[in-house]
Design an enzyme around this catalytic site. Sequence first.
Site, PDB file in Angstrom:
ATOM      1  N   GLU A 166     -25.916 -53.920  39.705  1.00 21.34           N
ATOM      2  CA  GLU A 166     -27.221 -54.516  39.408  1.00 21.34           C
ATOM      3  C   GLU A 166     -27.745 -55.468  40.482  1.00 21.34           C
ATOM      4  O   GLU A 166     -27.859 -56.683  40.239  1.00 21.34           O
ATOM      5  CB  GLU A 166     -27.172 -55.259  38.062  1.00 21.34           C
ATOM      6  CG  GLU A 166     -26.763 -54.392  36.888  1.00 21.34           C
ATOM      7  CD  GLU A 166     -26.873 -55.119  35.548  1.00 21.34           C
ATOM      8  OE1 GLU A 166     -27.065 -56.348  35.543  1.00 21.34           O
ATOM      9  OE2 GLU A 166     -26.781 -54.451  34.505  1.00 21.34           O
ATOM     10  N   GLU A 350     -23.093 -49.056  31.776  1.00 24.52           N
ATOM     11  CA  GLU A 350     -23.078 -50.114  30.760  1.00 24.52           C
ATOM     12  C   GLU A 350     -24.098 -49.771  29.679  1.00 24.52           C
ATOM     13  O   GLU A 350     -25.211 -49.329  29.992  1.00 24.52           O
ATOM     14  CB  GLU A 350     -23.456 -51.496  31.323  1.00 24.52           C
ATOM     15  CG  GLU A 350     -22.390 -52.128  32.167  1.00 24.52           C
ATOM     16  CD  GLU A 350     -22.798 -53.499  32.719  1.00 24.52           C
ATOM     17  OE1 GLU A 350     -23.593 -54.209  32.062  1.00 24.52           O
ATOM     18  OE2 GLU A 350     -22.323 -53.830  33.805  1.00 24.52           O
TER      19      GLU A 350
HETATM   20  C1  BGC Z   1     -24.173 -57.141  33.385  1.00 28.27           C
HETATM   21  C2  BGC Z   1     -23.032 -57.668  32.546  1.00 28.27           C
HETATM   22  C3  BGC Z   1     -23.607 -58.495  31.403  1.00 28.27           C
HETATM   23  C4  BGC Z   1     -24.437 -57.571  30.549  1.00 28.27           C
HETATM   24  C5  BGC Z   1     -25.047 -58.222  29.335  1.00 28.27           C
HETATM   25  C6  BGC Z   1     -25.346 -56.644  32.601  1.00 28.27           C
HETATM   26  O1  BGC Z   1     -26.506 -57.134  33.181  1.00 28.27           O
HETATM   27  O2  BGC Z   1     -23.724 -56.204  34.328  1.00 28.27           O
HETATM   28  O3  BGC Z   1     -22.175 -58.400  33.365  1.00 28.27           O
HETATM   29  O4  BGC Z   1     -22.631 -59.147  30.661  1.00 28.27           O
HETATM   30  O5  BGC Z   1     -25.485 -57.023  31.291  1.00 28.27           O
HETATM   31  O6  BGC Z   1     -25.963 -59.205  29.700  1.00 28.27           O
END
Ligand code: BGC
Length: 447
Positions: A166, A350
């Site tokens: 990111e 994610e």
């Molecule tokens: C990040 C994580 C973060 C998650 C929730 C993403 O932007 O890669 O490290 O904990 O979102 O905010």
Amino acid sequence: MSNPFPDDFLWGCATAAYQIEGSPLADGAGASIWQRFSHDPRLMAAKGDTGDVACDHYNRMADDVALMKRLGLKAYRFSVAWGRVLPDGIGQVNEAGLGFYERLVDTLLANGIEPLCTLYHWDLPAALDDRGGWLNRDSADWFADYGRVLFERLDGRVTKWVTLNEPWVVTDGGYLHGALAPGHRNVFEAPIASRNLMRAHGAAVKAYREIGKHEIGLVVNLEPKYPASDSPEDQAATARAAAYMNRQYLDPAIHGTNPAELADIFGDAWVDWSAEDLALAEQPIDFVGVNYYTRNVTKADDSFPVRAGMVVQPQATYTTTGWEVFGQGLTDVLLWVKDKYGDPAIYITENGAAFYDPPAASQGRVEDPLRAAYLREHITAVGKAIEQGARIKGYMLWSLFDNLEWSLGYSKRFGIVHVNFETQERTFKDSAKLYSEVIATNGACLG
Ligand code: BGC
């Protein structure tokens, strides 16, 4: 309808070093910008919360991998703390720090879990921040040299690498708005940091091609932008917001261009990229990693610098980070990546949600129906994108554990495994049981 998930679909969970490991200075590690930021009460929103202990994963790694195996994970996405491997960011390798990741990878493999390794999940060595961090053009070389150390030691055992996690959050949070390390608030810095991050990404991919034989990609956070109305103002604001968040890093990485909107957004602060910078950023990559949490219904307003704001949806469910639950957005954004960026292989690197959990665990059970519903909706949305032709290879749920949610500390629980931060006891939430079943049935239990 038949099950959309291919037999070799990679089901996993994701974490990041500073959010779970604890012991950030152990065994000769160099401090990171997150070590500094979390210990500075002027910077940290959740004052007093730090990564000093977190989930104590650094000391509990073997038990944690056993827990992953019990869940049935096929893959695990983790990040390396740069300063454990190179305490000064460059130069001398710290074998003890590198050894931790070597043991982690070997333990995963011994348990039949495929490692996905992210080089940079926001914890820049403080020694490099002292040299200007991502504002210094040398950062591209620093990052490629750091990558080389890992590729030489681990490629083959690791077959899927991620350069940056990111870059948008690194610059927007770290250099523009200051909510994340290193905590700067300077519109003139953000475009410089962006350019160097993408030069660093390209330099690391080039280094990988000399050494590695497997896959390397970039992870971006994507949030589809839908105009709040047909008005030309809202339409233009939506285009700006999409260029700023969704295209700012993928366009240079894949097309070797910058979205035209960025010069308008940044005004005097915009920096042009030379042909050389663009060429360095545009390296062939093996996959795009998509992090997806929410969407944004966008209206024109005067917020700085994008002049685009969010319209709250009265009917929707919101997570405790204030993000609308909107599974359709994941299908939409995956198809958008397919269409706009040449049908790349995609991993969802994610996806997940923070909700309040009931006071946990004494009975060995944590009921988290909202998180389970979120996962059902979003995994189904991934299946829909596959049915419509997107080449999606895997899904990494965020997150395995409740962990340090950066400047928000331990107040936001994203885990499917509950962590009691006083005792370090781990308890599977109901969502973990659901996810185990999803994996065991290759997604068919949702159908
Ligand atoms: C990040 C994580 C973060 C998650 C929730 C993403 O932007 O890669 O490290 O904990 O979102 O905010």
